[in-house]
Design a protein around this motif. Structure first.
Motif, mmCIF file in Angstrom:
data_model
loop_
_atom_site.group_PDB
_atom_site.id
_atom_site.type_symbol
_atom_site.label_atom_id
_atom_site.label_comp_id
_atom_site.label_asym_id
_atom_site.label_seq_id
_atom_site.Cartn_x
_atom_site.Cartn_y
_atom_site.Cartn_z
ATOM 1 N N ARG A 55 1.090 -1.365 -0.099
ATOM 2 C CA ARG A 55 0.117 -0.001 -0.078
ATOM 3 C C ARG A 55 0.841 1.144 -0.049
ATOM 4 N N ARG A 56 2.052 1.404 0.750
ATOM 5 C CA ARG A 56 2.796 2.310 0.924
ATOM 6 C C ARG A 56 3.507 2.749 -0.563
ATOM 7 N N ARG A 57 4.051 1.670 -1.172
ATOM 8 C CA ARG A 57 4.667 1.881 -2.470
ATOM 9 C C ARG A 57 3.418 2.200 -3.785
ATOM 10 N N ALA A 58 2.375 1.709 -3.524
ATOM 11 C CA ALA A 58 1.080 2.307 -4.155
ATOM 12 C C ALA A 58 0.843 3.858 -3.979
ATOM 13 N N LEU A 59 0.933 4.087 -2.656
ATOM 14 C CA LEU A 59 0.709 5.594 -2.321
ATOM 15 C C LEU A 59 1.804 6.390 -2.900
ATOM 16 N N GLU A 60 3.071 6.105 -2.541
ATOM 17 C CA GLU A 60 4.035 6.705 -2.940
ATOM 18 C C GLU A 60 4.222 6.973 -4.664
ATOM 19 N N GLN A 61 3.992 5.809 -5.270
ATOM 20 C CA GLN A 61 4.029 6.094 -6.812
ATOM 21 C C GLN A 61 2.747 6.941 -7.040
ATOM 22 N N ALA A 62 1.536 7.120 -6.612
ATOM 23 C CA ALA A 62 0.635 7.933 -6.753
ATOM 24 C C ALA A 62 0.723 9.383 -6.526
ATOM 25 N N ILE A 63 1.456 9.391 -5.517
ATOM 26 C CA ILE A 63 2.037 10.611 -4.842
ATOM 27 C C ILE A 63 2.954 11.261 -6.037
ATOM 28 N N ALA A 64 4.016 10.309 -6.396
ATOM 29 C CA ALA A 64 4.676 10.986 -7.324
ATOM 30 C C ALA A 64 4.262 11.556 -8.863
#
Length: 142
Positions: free
Chosen positions: A72-81
Protein backbone atom coordinates in the motif's frame (compact mmCIF):
# COMPACT_ATOMS: atom_id res chain seq x y z
CA UNK A 1 -10.52 46.79 -32.07
CA UNK A 2 -10.33 47.84 -28.42
CA UNK A 3 -13.36 45.65 -27.74
CA UNK A 4 -11.51 42.72 -29.31
CA UNK A 5 -8.67 42.91 -26.79
CA UNK A 6 -11.05 43.30 -23.87
CA UNK A 7 -12.81 40.11 -24.94
CA UNK A 8 -9.47 38.32 -25.21
CA UNK A 9 -8.50 39.59 -21.77
CA UNK A 10 -11.77 38.37 -20.29
CA UNK A 11 -11.38 34.98 -21.98
CA UNK A 12 -7.77 34.58 -20.85
CA UNK A 13 -8.66 35.71 -17.33
CA UNK A 14 -11.29 32.99 -17.22
CA UNK A 15 -8.73 30.44 -18.49
CA UNK A 16 -6.26 31.48 -15.79
CA UNK A 17 -8.95 31.03 -13.15
CA UNK A 18 -9.82 27.59 -14.53
CA UNK A 19 -6.18 26.55 -14.47
CA UNK A 20 -5.86 27.85 -10.89
CA UNK A 21 -8.87 25.74 -9.88
CA UNK A 22 -7.43 22.68 -11.60
CA UNK A 23 -4.09 23.20 -9.87
CA UNK A 24 -5.86 23.58 -6.53
CA UNK A 25 -7.73 20.33 -7.12
CA UNK A 26 -4.50 18.52 -7.94
CA UNK A 27 -2.77 19.95 -4.87
CA UNK A 28 -5.68 18.81 -2.70
CA UNK A 29 -5.52 15.33 -4.22
CA UNK A 30 -1.78 15.07 -3.54
CA UNK A 31 -2.30 16.33 0.02
CA UNK A 32 -4.98 13.67 0.54
CA UNK A 33 -2.60 10.96 -0.70
CA UNK A 34 0.11 12.23 1.63
CA UNK A 35 -2.36 12.16 4.52
CA UNK A 36 -3.21 8.54 3.67
CA UNK A 37 0.48 7.72 3.65
CA UNK A 38 0.93 9.31 7.08
CA UNK A 39 -2.07 7.37 8.39
CA UNK A 40 -0.56 4.16 7.05
CA UNK A 41 2.74 4.93 8.77
CA UNK A 42 0.91 5.60 12.04
CA UNK A 43 -1.04 2.37 11.63
CA UNK A 44 2.19 0.48 11.07
CA UNK A 45 3.66 1.91 14.27
CA UNK A 46 0.50 1.02 16.25
CA UNK A 47 0.40 -2.51 14.90
CA UNK A 48 4.12 -3.03 15.51
CA UNK A 49 3.64 -1.88 19.09
CA UNK A 50 0.60 -4.15 19.54
CA UNK A 51 2.51 -7.10 18.07
CA UNK A 52 5.41 -6.48 20.45
CA UNK A 53 3.06 -6.35 23.44
CA UNK A 54 1.22 -9.56 22.54
CA UNK A 55 3.52 -11.59 20.27
CA UNK A 56 1.67 -14.86 20.70
CA UNK A 57 -1.76 -13.43 19.90
CA UNK A 58 -1.14 -10.61 17.39
CA UNK A 59 2.51 -11.05 16.48
CA UNK A 60 1.88 -13.95 14.13
CA UNK A 61 -0.35 -11.77 11.95
CA UNK A 62 1.94 -8.74 11.91
CA UNK A 63 4.17 -10.08 9.13
CA UNK A 64 1.29 -10.36 6.68
CA UNK A 65 -0.02 -6.98 7.75
CA UNK A 66 3.42 -5.39 7.29
CA UNK A 67 3.79 -6.88 3.79
CA UNK A 68 0.38 -5.59 2.76
CA UNK A 69 1.16 -2.19 4.30
CA UNK A 70 4.41 -1.99 2.32
CA UNK A 71 2.52 -2.72 -0.90
CA UNK A 72 0.00 0.00 0.00
CA UNK A 73 2.85 2.39 0.84
CA UNK A 74 4.54 1.80 -2.53
CA UNK A 75 1.23 2.36 -4.31
CA UNK A 76 0.64 5.58 -2.37
CA UNK A 77 4.19 6.81 -3.06
CA UNK A 78 3.76 6.09 -6.77
CA UNK A 79 0.41 7.88 -6.80
CA UNK A 80 1.98 10.84 -4.96
CA UNK A 81 4.86 10.97 -7.46
CA UNK A 82 2.40 10.91 -10.36
CA UNK A 83 0.30 13.58 -8.66
CA UNK A 84 3.34 15.80 -8.15
CA UNK A 85 4.22 15.40 -11.83
CA UNK A 86 0.66 16.45 -12.72
CA UNK A 87 0.97 19.42 -10.34
CA UNK A 88 4.20 20.50 -12.05
CA UNK A 89 2.52 20.25 -15.46
CA UNK A 90 -0.52 22.18 -14.19
CA UNK A 91 1.76 24.89 -12.82
CA UNK A 92 3.42 25.18 -16.23
CA UNK A 93 0.01 25.47 -17.91
CA UNK A 94 -1.04 28.12 -15.39
CA UNK A 95 2.19 30.06 -15.92
CA UNK A 96 1.67 29.99 -19.69
CA UNK A 97 -1.97 31.10 -19.38
CA UNK A 98 -0.92 33.93 -17.06
CA UNK A 99 1.79 35.04 -19.51
CA UNK A 100 -0.79 35.06 -22.29
CA UNK A 101 -3.18 37.12 -20.15
CA UNK A 102 -0.45 39.61 -19.28
CA UNK A 103 0.46 39.98 -22.95
CA UNK A 104 -3.08 41.11 -23.76
CA UNK A 105 -3.32 43.31 -20.67
CA UNK A 106 -0.08 45.09 -21.57
CA UNK A 107 -1.23 45.55 -25.17
CA UNK A 108 -4.54 46.99 -23.92
CA UNK A 109 -2.75 49.31 -21.50
CA UNK A 110 -0.50 50.55 -24.29
CA UNK A 111 -3.48 51.03 -26.57
CA UNK A 112 -5.35 52.94 -23.82
CA UNK A 113 -2.30 55.13 -23.17
CA UNK A 114 -1.90 55.86 -26.89
CA UNK A 115 -5.60 56.76 -27.20
CA UNK A 116 -5.39 59.01 -24.13
CA UNK A 117 -2.33 60.76 -25.57
CA UNK A 118 -4.12 61.30 -28.89
CA UNK A 119 -7.22 62.60 -27.09
CA UNK A 120 -5.08 64.98 -24.99
CA UNK A 121 -3.29 66.15 -28.13
CA UNK A 122 -6.60 66.84 -29.93
CA UNK A 123 -7.90 68.68 -26.88
CA UNK A 124 -4.74 70.77 -26.71
CA UNK A 125 -5.04 71.62 -30.41
CA UNK A 126 -8.65 72.67 -29.83
CA UNK A 127 -7.66 74.86 -26.86
CA UNK A 128 -4.81 76.36 -28.89
CA UNK A 129 -7.23 77.18 -31.69
CA UNK A 130 -9.57 78.88 -29.21
CA UNK A 131 -6.64 80.86 -27.83
CA UNK A 132 -5.53 81.94 -31.32
CA UNK A 133 -9.06 83.01 -32.25
CA UNK A 134 -9.35 85.01 -29.01
CA UNK A 135 -6.00 86.66 -29.71
CA UNK A 136 -7.03 87.52 -33.28
CA UNK A 137 -10.36 88.96 -32.11
CA UNK A 138 -8.60 91.00 -29.48
CA UNK A 139 -6.19 92.30 -32.11
CA UNK A 140 -9.03 93.32 -34.45
CA UNK A 141 -10.66 95.38 -31.69
CA UNK A 142 -7.57 97.31 -30.94
Amino acid sequence: MAKHLKNLIRLNDWQVEEKQRALGDLLNAVAALEAKRRQLEEELVRERKAAAEAPSEIGIYYGNFAKAALVRRRALEQAIAEGEAEVAAARDRLREAYRELKKYEVAQAQRDAREAAERDHREQLFLDEIGIQAFVRKGKRA
